[in-house]
Design a protein around this motif. Structure first.
Motif, short mmCIF file in Angstrom:
data_model
loop_
_atom_site.label_atom_id
_atom_site.label_comp_id
_atom_site.label_asym_id
_atom_site.label_seq_id
_atom_site.Cartn_x
_atom_site.Cartn_y
_atom_site.Cartn_z
N GLU A 1 -52.51 -0.19 99.42
CA GLU A 1 -52.80 0.69 98.29
C GLU A 1 -53.54 1.95 98.74
O GLU A 1 -53.26 3.04 98.24
CB GLU A 1 -53.63 -0.07 97.25
N LEU B 1 -52.29 6.39 98.45
CA LEU B 1 -52.96 7.54 97.83
C LEU B 1 -52.84 8.78 98.71
O LEU B 1 -52.98 8.72 99.92
CB LEU B 1 -54.44 7.21 97.58
N GLU C 1 -58.33 10.24 88.09
CA GLU C 1 -57.86 8.87 87.94
C GLU C 1 -57.64 8.21 89.31
O GLU C 1 -57.97 7.04 89.51
CB GLU C 1 -56.56 8.81 87.13
N ASP C 2 -57.07 8.98 90.25
CA ASP C 2 -56.83 8.44 91.58
C ASP C 2 -58.13 8.14 92.31
O ASP C 2 -58.23 7.18 93.07
CB ASP C 2 -55.99 9.40 92.42
N GLY D 1 -60.91 7.13 90.88
CA GLY D 1 -61.37 5.87 90.32
C GLY D 1 -60.60 4.70 90.88
O GLY D 1 -61.19 3.65 91.20
N ASP D 2 -59.27 4.86 91.00
CA ASP D 2 -58.45 3.80 91.59
C ASP D 2 -58.85 3.53 93.04
O ASP D 2 -58.92 2.39 93.48
CB ASP D 2 -56.97 4.17 91.55
N ARG D 3 -59.14 4.61 93.78
CA ARG D 3 -59.54 4.48 95.18
C ARG D 3 -60.85 3.70 95.29
O ARG D 3 -60.99 2.83 96.16
CB ARG D 3 -59.69 5.86 95.81
N THR E 1 -62.02 1.49 93.21
CA THR E 1 -61.74 0.09 92.86
C THR E 1 -61.10 -0.64 94.04
O THR E 1 -61.47 -1.77 94.36
CB THR E 1 -60.83 0.02 91.63
N VAL E 2 -60.14 0.01 94.69
CA VAL E 2 -59.45 -0.60 95.83
C VAL E 2 -60.42 -0.76 97.00
O VAL E 2 -60.40 -1.79 97.68
CB VAL E 2 -58.22 0.24 96.23
#
Length: 82
Positions: free
Chosen positions: A37, A41, A48-49, A51-53, A55-56
């Protein structure tokens, strides 16, 4: 230092998974998923990316912590038996 991952044959991976504790196998899978994941990126990241980063990365660190806390070999007595 850059480490290059060498693919492991499926039979070797299955043998390793059969002889490893369940939590180690699950942590290894979670860590591999997080690495895939993170490679997906691309910069520059949107809000948003980002935040996703985060979390990952948190998932990757959780899995890494489990793997680091697990001894590579089972603890056995090392005294000399006579």
């Amino acid at each position: 230092m850059i480490s290059i991952r060498v693919p492991v044959p499926a039979a070797v991976g299955m043998f390793n998974a059969l002889h490893s504790p369940r939590h180690v196998v699950e942590a290894t899978l979670r860590k591999d998923d997080a690495e895939r994941e993170l490679r997906r990126l691309r910069f520059p990241l949107s809000v948003e990316d980002r935040g996703d980063r985060e979390t990952v990365l948190a998932e990757w660190h959780r899995a890494d912590k489990v793997l680091a806390a697990t001894p590579l070999r089972p603890v056995t007595a090392t005294e000399v038996l006579s």
